[in-house]
Design a protein around this motif. Structure first.
Motif, PDB file in Angstrom:
ATOM      1  N   ASN A 172      89.333-109.975 -25.588  1.00  0.00           N
ATOM      2  CA  ASN A 172      88.394-109.951 -26.707  1.00  0.00           C
ATOM      3  C   ASN A 172      88.164-111.332 -27.310  1.00  0.00           C
ATOM      4  O   ASN A 172      88.326-111.549 -28.509  1.00  0.00           O
ATOM      5  CB  ASN A 172      88.872-108.983 -27.793  1.00  0.00           C
ATOM      6  CG  ASN A 172      89.029-107.570 -27.283  1.00  0.00           C
ATOM      7  OD1 ASN A 172      88.210-107.099 -26.483  1.00  0.00           O
ATOM      8  ND2 ASN A 172      90.079-106.894 -27.743  1.00  0.00           N
ATOM      9  N   GLY A 173      87.710-112.233 -26.457  1.00  0.00           N
ATOM     10  CA  GLY A 173      87.323-113.552 -26.923  1.00  0.00           C
ATOM     11  C   GLY A 173      85.871-113.834 -26.593  1.00  0.00           C
ATOM     12  O   GLY A 173      85.298-113.267 -25.667  1.00  0.00           O
ATOM     13  N   PHE A 174      85.268-114.723 -27.358  1.00  0.00           N
ATOM     14  CA  PHE A 174      83.890-115.140 -27.072  1.00  0.00           C
ATOM     15  C   PHE A 174      83.693-116.544 -27.642  1.00  0.00           C
ATOM     16  O   PHE A 174      84.023-116.776 -28.825  1.00  0.00           O
ATOM     17  CB  PHE A 174      82.879-114.190 -27.721  1.00  0.00           C
ATOM     18  CG  PHE A 174      81.484-114.380 -27.210  1.00  0.00           C
ATOM     19  CD1 PHE A 174      81.046-113.678 -26.102  1.00  0.00           C
ATOM     20  CD2 PHE A 174      80.600-115.264 -27.828  1.00  0.00           C
ATOM     21  CE1 PHE A 174      79.748-113.853 -25.643  1.00  0.00           C
ATOM     22  CE2 PHE A 174      79.322-115.441 -27.356  1.00  0.00           C
ATOM     23  CZ  PHE A 174      78.893-114.740 -26.262  1.00  0.00           C
ATOM     24  N   PRO A 175      83.216-117.451 -26.799  1.00  0.00           N
ATOM     25  CA  PRO A 175      82.947-117.309 -25.363  1.00  0.00           C
ATOM     26  C   PRO A 175      84.235-117.080 -24.563  1.00  0.00           C
ATOM     27  O   PRO A 175      85.297-116.965 -25.138  1.00  0.00           O
ATOM     28  CB  PRO A 175      82.306-118.641 -24.982  1.00  0.00           C
ATOM     29  CG  PRO A 175      82.253-119.467 -26.199  1.00  0.00           C
ATOM     30  CD  PRO A 175      82.939-118.790 -27.309  1.00  0.00           C
ATOM     31  N   LYS A 176      84.207-117.094 -23.285  1.00  0.00           N
ATOM     32  CA  LYS A 176      85.339-116.754 -22.431  1.00  0.00           C
ATOM     33  C   LYS A 176      86.480-117.749 -22.619  1.00  0.00           C
ATOM     34  O   LYS A 176      86.282-118.965 -22.493  1.00  0.00           O
ATOM     35  CB  LYS A 176      84.882-116.751 -20.974  1.00  0.00           C
ATOM     36  CG  LYS A 176      85.979-116.325 -20.013  1.00  0.00           C
ATOM     37  CD  LYS A 176      85.483-116.357 -18.582  1.00  0.00           C
ATOM     38  CE  LYS A 176      85.346-117.810 -18.111  1.00  0.00           C
ATOM     39  NZ  LYS A 176      85.043-117.875 -16.673  1.00  0.00           N
ATOM     40  N   PRO A 177      87.675-117.276 -22.915  1.00  0.00           N
ATOM     41  CA  PRO A 177      88.835-118.173 -23.019  1.00  0.00           C
ATOM     42  C   PRO A 177      89.270-118.652 -21.641  1.00  0.00           C
ATOM     43  O   PRO A 177      88.926-118.052 -20.622  1.00  0.00           O
ATOM     44  CB  PRO A 177      89.910-117.295 -23.666  1.00  0.00           C
ATOM     45  CG  PRO A 177      89.203-116.069 -24.158  1.00  0.00           C
ATOM     46  CD  PRO A 177      88.009-115.892 -23.271  1.00  0.00           C
TER      47      PRO A 177
END
Length: 644
Positions: A172-177
């Motif tokens: 659940n991160g944004f942008p991609k971790p």
């Protein structure tokens, strides 16, 4: 004429409008990007400059959809403000400002991930002059905390393929971790046949990114102490942040290449009597057979890799070989250590016991076989008298007599020592140690102990005699370290001279004791009797000049005192009767003689002396009249004078 003027006016106005349009250019300035966290409020600012007034200006906001189409969301002029209906922003936007100060702001509430689009601000004037600017809206969401899971706990370096170590995941991160694996503090990158990092990304239904990364590698022996963890990098408005997972360890099995065997205790040098603890361990950690230790052809299986040898002797010295077999490779490996037990044999004293004549020299030796350097000291009566293994005694005297202790120690090992003894006797004529007191006073009738300490060798013969040749009986006689002590007991009946005589083959010696007998002396107060005579009758009046004082003692003696007092009372009555009888016979009373001067003092020879002699077993009474039968001067007693 009028028509021509009107046409000229219209042409002039047309030229003026075209010229004004060229001058009315609008400049619009906007930020390249605006960053905001999901759920927060975004504000996009549109700044512009124009020669037209606010009355002839229109402002429009639009965005580019994900399909690349342009969609208007807001219109404003001098008469109205209008939010376009049916767009994703219809209920979430507002515009602040009229443009009078050259600035308007688009506010977007509750920003969503889908709002990451290009937004346009268009300014148009009455003369058709216009300008436009664009801003990119970036939306961020910090991910959840990352997790790490170990796939298994035990690995072997004998595995031919890569071993899967663990899985890291961040959701659940944004942008991609981004995920990076670390071994200790070193980042791991994929290397063929050595390390493989395999990431995977999942887009959740919410549009957020979840990233997973698996680590596989060829396990090495060094990995047994390594720590593995993941580092996650993610973006937030204005910065990049980092977080780490917890750290995991793995168990690595690797075969032993060598066996270590060592003495765990005691530390340092070993001596006989110690308890030795031997440890044996291989440098690998794969399962292996129980190790064994071999010494002197005897093999012993260890318990928990430890061998205990209690109360060791020099026979326990030598090589100890420890062996074990790896159960994976079935290879036997071994190691060896050397053990040496130090020793100290009992001390040997030569000669053991000896006799030396007075004035001569004596030399004795003390030796003890040892594996280490020794130190030798000689002691007599607890005091050190010499150092070294040779004891030299010069000009021997009776003080040389005694027991000498040889103590052998090993300075390098505390508590390692032995000892031996040497008994020395000095031959010579007897020598009597001067008694503390040879002049003795003792109460008549009591006994006194006489002690005589004689040194000499051979042991002297000791006898007790008196000055008149009488042999006294010896009460006790015993040998001590200083010589022979003889004790005689003598009853004191008079002044006595006693001699202690000692002799052996080399000569003789003696000492004299003078004993003075002491007696009690008691002084009795004088009693006076007065007689008065008349022509018609004779009156005898007797008065006591004083009562008897307590006896004065020259030598304290309590025996018979009470009996003596009773006897004295009886004697007083007897003496009084005797005096009356004597006077009667002389005609002094009862008409037998004429008047007498009763006040005339009598001479000393008329005194009556009574003596009582007392000792422990008997009482004697000597009576003298008019100075006759006086007691001898060498006897003690109590005297009572009765004056006529």
């Amino acid at each position: 004429m009028a028509v021509r003027d009107t046409a000229s006016l219209l042409v002039g106005l047309l030229v003026l409008f075209h010229t004004w349009r060229a001058w009315a250019i609008v400049e619009v300035n906007m930020e390249d990007r605006v960053e905001v966290l999901r759920g927060d409020t975004a504000q996009i600012t549109c700044m512009f400059t124009s020669d037209d007034g606010i009355g002839g200006m229109t402002i429009m906001w639009a965005y580019t959809t994900h399909l690349g189409e342009r969609q208007n969301i807001y219109f404003q002029d001098s008469t109205m403000k209008l939010v376009d209906q049916g767009t994703p922003f219809t209920d979430r936007i507002s515009v602040n400002g009229t443009g009078a100060n050259g600035e308007v702001v688009l506010t977007i509430n509750d920003v969503r991930l889908q709002d990451e689009l290009d937004f346009f601000c268009s300014i148009k004037t009455l003369t058709d002059g216009s300008g436009e600017g664009r801003t990119k809206l970036k939306v961020f969401k910090a991910p959840d905390l990352p997790t790490i899971d170990a796939v298994q706990e035990v690995y072997s370096i004998n595995e031919q393929s890569l071993s899967k170590i663990g899985v890291c995941e961040v959701k659940n991160g944004f942008p991609k971790p981004n995920i990076t694996w670390y071994r200790d503090n070193t980042p791991l990158r994929s290397v063929q046949n050595v390390v493989n990092v395999e990431p995977s990304t999942t887009i959740e239904s919410s549009g957020l990114y979840s990233v997973k990364s698996e680590l596989s590698l060829k396990v090495r022996k060094e990995d047994k102490d390594a720590e593995f963890y993941c580092e996650v990098n993610y973006f937030v408005p204005g910065e990049t942040r980092m977080t780490e997972t917890s750290r995991i360890n793995i168990t690595v099995y690797y075969p032993s290449t060598a066996v270590n065997v060592w003495v765990e205790s005691p530390k340092g040098l070993i001596k006989e009597g110690d308890t030795i603890e031997l440890h044996c361990r291989g440098n690998g950690n794969t399962p292996s057979s129980e190790p064994t230790i071999t010494h002197g052809g005897v093999e012993t299986t260890l318990e928990a890799n430890v061998l205990v040898l209690p109360n060791v002797t020099r026979l326990n010295s030598g090589d100890y070989r420890c062996s074990s077999m790896d159960l994976e490779t079935f290879e036997e490996i071994s190691g060896t250590t050397k053990v040496f037990v130090n020793y100290l044999d009992p001390a040997v004293v030569t000669p053991k016991d000896t006799v030396v004549h007075q004035g001569k020299e004596l030399e004795a030796t003390c030796n003890a076989l040892s594996s280490l350097q020794t130190h030798v000291a000689w002691f007599k009566d607890g005091k050190e008298v010499s150092r070294g293994h040779i004891l030299a005694l010069e000009d021997a005297t009776f003080n040389t007599t005694g027991m000498y202790v040889c103590v052998v120690t090993v300075p390098d090992i505390e508590g390692m020592e032995t000892s031996g003894t040497l008994h020395v006797a000095v031959s010579g004529p007897p020598n009597i140690k001067n008694p503390d007191n040879t002049e003795i006073e003792e109460t008549y009738g009591r006994s006194v102990n006489l002690s005589c300490l004689v040194r000499g060798f051979p042991v002297p013969s000791i006898t007790w005699t008196t000055s008149d040749g009488k042999v006294l009986q010896t009460t006790s006689q015993k040998r001590t370290e200083e010589g022979v002590e003889s004790v005689a007991r003598i009853k004191v009946t008079s002044d006595i001279t006693a001699l202690c005589n000692a002799s052996n083959e080399y000569g003789s010696d003696s000492v004299t004791f003078n004993i003075k007998a002491t007696i009690y002396t008691t002084t009795q107060a004088t009693t006076t009797t007065t007689t008065t005579t008349t022509t018609t009758s004779t009156t005898i009046s007797s008065s006591t000049a004083g009562t008897a004082n307590p006896p004065k003692k020259i030598k304290k003696e309590s025996n018979g005192v009470i009996i003596a007092v009773l006897i004295i009372c009886v004697l007083l009555l007897a003496v009084l009767g005797s005096v009356l009888y004597f006077l009667y016979k002389k005609g002094k009373i009862c008409g037998r003689s004429g008047k007498q001067d009763l006040t005339k003092e009598k001479s000393n020879k008329d005194n009556i002396v009574v003596e009582m002699k007392s000792d422990n077993t008997e009482e004697a009474i000597l009576l003298g009249v008019n100075g006759e039968k006086q007691p001898p001067s060498d006897q003690s007693g109590e005297y009572l004078d009765v004056q006529k």
